[in-house]
Design a protein around this motif. Structure first.
Motif, PDB file in Angstrom:
ATOM      1  N   VAL A  35      -5.333   6.756  -1.020  1.00  0.00           N
ATOM      2  CA  VAL A  35      -5.316   5.393  -0.467  1.00  0.00           C
ATOM      3  C   VAL A  35      -6.446   4.625  -1.490  1.00  0.00           C
ATOM      4  O   VAL A  35      -6.093   3.583  -1.538  1.00  0.00           O
ATOM      5  CB  VAL A  35      -5.722   5.411   1.021  1.00  0.00           C
ATOM      6  CG1 VAL A  35      -6.002   4.072   1.289  1.00  0.00           C
ATOM      7  CG2 VAL A  35      -4.884   5.950   1.724  1.00  0.00           C
ATOM      8  N   ASN A  36      -7.472   5.151  -1.713  1.00  0.00           N
ATOM      9  CA  ASN A  36      -8.611   4.465  -2.487  1.00  0.00           C
ATOM     10  C   ASN A  36      -8.073   4.252  -3.980  1.00  0.00           C
ATOM     11  O   ASN A  36      -8.334   3.364  -4.471  1.00  0.00           O
ATOM     12  CB  ASN A  36      -9.792   5.347  -2.219  1.00  0.00           C
ATOM     13  CG  ASN A  36     -10.551   4.917  -1.108  1.00  0.00           C
ATOM     14  OD1 ASN A  36     -10.395   3.984  -0.318  1.00  0.00           O
ATOM     15  ND2 ASN A  36     -11.589   5.902  -1.072  1.00  0.00           N
ATOM     16  N   LEU A  73       0.944  -1.171  -0.068  1.00  0.00           N
ATOM     17  CA  LEU A  73      -0.058  -0.140   0.035  1.00  0.00           C
ATOM     18  C   LEU A  73       0.922   1.205   0.008  1.00  0.00           C
ATOM     19  O   LEU A  73       0.506   2.182  -0.748  1.00  0.00           O
ATOM     20  CB  LEU A  73      -1.073   0.033   1.181  1.00  0.00           C
ATOM     21  CG  LEU A  73      -1.563   1.379   1.500  1.00  0.00           C
ATOM     22  CD1 LEU A  73      -2.745   1.657   0.431  1.00  0.00           C
ATOM     23  CD2 LEU A  73      -2.515   1.369   2.754  1.00  0.00           C
ATOM     24  N   THR A 116      -8.861  -0.497   4.164  1.00  0.00           N
ATOM     25  CA  THR A 116      -8.047  -0.960   2.943  1.00  0.00           C
ATOM     26  C   THR A 116      -7.829  -2.533   2.885  1.00  0.00           C
ATOM     27  O   THR A 116      -7.900  -2.942   1.617  1.00  0.00           O
ATOM     28  CB  THR A 116      -6.428  -0.580   3.105  1.00  0.00           C
ATOM     29  OG1 THR A 116      -5.915  -1.089   4.616  1.00  0.00           O
ATOM     30  CG2 THR A 116      -6.428   0.709   3.259  1.00  0.00           C
ATOM     31  N   HIS A 117      -8.058  -3.338   3.817  1.00  0.00           N
ATOM     32  CA  HIS A 117      -7.975  -4.682   3.838  1.00  0.00           C
ATOM     33  C   HIS A 117      -9.048  -5.574   4.386  1.00  0.00           C
ATOM     34  O   HIS A 117      -9.064  -4.918   5.747  1.00  0.00           O
ATOM     35  CB  HIS A 117      -6.585  -5.322   4.051  1.00  0.00           C
ATOM     36  CG  HIS A 117      -5.432  -4.821   3.022  1.00  0.00           C
ATOM     37  ND1 HIS A 117      -4.891  -3.568   3.135  1.00  0.00           N
ATOM     38  CD2 HIS A 117      -4.853  -5.236   2.101  1.00  0.00           C
ATOM     39  CE1 HIS A 117      -3.875  -3.282   2.423  1.00  0.00           C
ATOM     40  NE2 HIS A 117      -3.963  -4.246   1.704  1.00  0.00           N
ATOM     41  N   GLY A 153      -6.828  -0.846   7.960  1.00  0.00           N
ATOM     42  CA  GLY A 153      -6.873   0.732   7.348  1.00  0.00           C
ATOM     43  C   GLY A 153      -6.005   1.751   7.858  1.00  0.00           C
ATOM     44  O   GLY A 153      -5.188   1.292   8.851  1.00  0.00           O
ATOM     45  N   THR A 159     -11.936  -0.277  -0.146  1.00  0.00           N
ATOM     46  CA  THR A 159     -12.047   1.012  -0.057  1.00  0.00           C
ATOM     47  C   THR A 159     -13.337   1.476   0.738  1.00  0.00           C
ATOM     48  O   THR A 159     -13.939   0.876   0.793  1.00  0.00           O
ATOM     49  CB  THR A 159     -12.164   1.761  -1.488  1.00  0.00           C
ATOM     50  OG1 THR A 159     -13.349   1.394  -2.139  1.00  0.00           O
ATOM     51  CG2 THR A 159     -10.886   1.137  -2.406  1.00  0.00           C
ATOM     52  N   MET A 211      -5.588   1.353  -3.725  1.00  0.00           N
ATOM     53  CA  MET A 211      -6.426  -0.164  -3.579  1.00  0.00           C
ATOM     54  C   MET A 211      -7.249  -0.421  -4.588  1.00  0.00           C
ATOM     55  O   MET A 211      -7.618  -1.478  -4.663  1.00  0.00           O
ATOM     56  CB  MET A 211      -7.100   0.120  -2.158  1.00  0.00           C
ATOM     57  CG  MET A 211      -6.278   0.272  -0.878  1.00  0.00           C
ATOM     58  SD  MET A 211      -5.237  -1.084  -0.689  1.00  0.00           S
ATOM     59  CE  MET A 211      -6.241  -2.554  -0.674  1.00  0.00           C
TER      60      MET A 211
END
Length: 324
Positions: free
Chosen positions: A273-274, A51, A122-123, A254, A295, A277
């Motif tokens: 970040v989005n 990331l 995020t995951h 996240g 996301t 990802m």
């Protein structure tokens, strides 16, 4: 079990598959730091590093990983909670650090709601209910029936007291109305060894640890802990489908900033970040490893954290787990 080197290579390869993102950031004028509450080399650390690479491409700045493992992630959280609220120090937070620790540590020195500004989920990493070769059960219903004939005798192993694998088992006990014996281990590797040898009966652990053993038929996956089936195990039902309505445990991770970070900076970080990802190649490879890329908006991530804290408080109370 995939060796640590092989799992590291699979996760690291995700970073090479993605195409560069065009830099657009207006706030990031120097390198950013992401504090990770785990030692270097583990799966979560490698997710964070992947990331960080793509986030750096989106922001046009280097993003440095700072591993601060130990104490259940509390050290990492304290560092970020006390960092300047300028967007340059971020936390790679987890369900454990943000939702479980408040119930697990009576003297927690950070507030997961007041001390952080959520940026983005995020995951999501579901767990798998796996039984060893000595257990005569191939469905959740059969396992529950067996446990009821042997109260307090069937064992489940975890990665340690208060870990999400421990609490996943505690939730299973409550919803299935069974009495299991918890056996804590120092990590998944010794637990897998004992599961294969029949010294422990079952576990609720990450798919990546057991993938090869499941495929070889040495252990058996009876259910997944997420709301929906896992793409990597489409034939395995969710525990809710298998007869435990309301069962849902997915470890989530996240990005969070210190509380007080300006809203426009949080919004810019969220977009970056989005974008990171959303890379198609990275998403495919994460999915193959049993990891769901995610996301969200900052408000959606904040709502998830708020909803998870009371849920885990009840589970921790039921389990009796506590840490200093």
């Amino acid at each position: 079990m995939p060796s640590p080197i092989r799992r590291r290579a699979l996760l690291a390869g995700i970073a090479l598959a993605a195409s560069p993102l065009a830099a657009w950031s207006s706030f990031a004028q120097r390198p950013l730091r992401v504090v990770v509450p785990f030692p270097a080399g583990g799966a979560a650390d490698l997710m964070a590093r992947t990331l960080a690479q793509h986030l750096g491409e989106a922001l046009g700045q280097q993003v440095v990983i700072d591993n601060r493992g130990g104490a259940g992630g509390t050290m990492a959280c304290e560092i970020v909670a006390r960092a300047p609220a300028d967007g340059y120090t971020l936390l790679f937070g987890t369900m454990g650090t943000q939702a479980i620790n408040p119930a697990l540590y009576p003297k927690l020195r950070y507030d997961p709601l007041k001390d952080f500004a959520p940026v983005a989920l995020t995951h999501i990493t579901p767990r798998v209910l796996v039984v060893g070769p000595s257990v005569d059960a191939r469905t959740v219903a059969q396992l529950v029936a067996l446990a009821r004939t042997r109260p307090g005798q069937l064992t489940y192993g975890s990665a340690g007291n208060g870990s999400s694998s421990h609490l996943s088992g505690a939730l299973f006990e409550r919803l299935a109305d069974v009495d299991l014996l918890h056996v804590p281990y120092k990590g998944s590797a010794p637990l897998l060894t004992d599961l294969l040898a029949g010294r422990v009966d079952m576990t609720f652990d990450s798919f990546t640890v057991y993938e090869e053993q499941i495929k070889a038929g040495r252990v058996h996956a009876l259910g997944v802990t997420s709301r929906t089936r896992m793409a990597a195990l489409p034939q395995v039902p969710t525990l809710a489908e298998a007869g435990l309505p309301g069962y849902e445990v997915s470890n989530w991770l996240g990005v969070l900033a210190p509380a007080g970070t300006p809203r426009d900076v949080v919004a810019e970080l969220n977009t970056a970040v989005n974008r990171a990802m959303g890379d198609a190649g990275m998403r495919r490879q994460l999915t193959a490893l049993g990891i769901e890329p995610a996301t969200s908006s900052p408000d959606e991530f904040a709502a998830l954290i708020r909803s998870e804290i009371p849920k885990w408080a009840q589970i921790v109370k039921t389990s009796g787990a506590t840490l200093e």
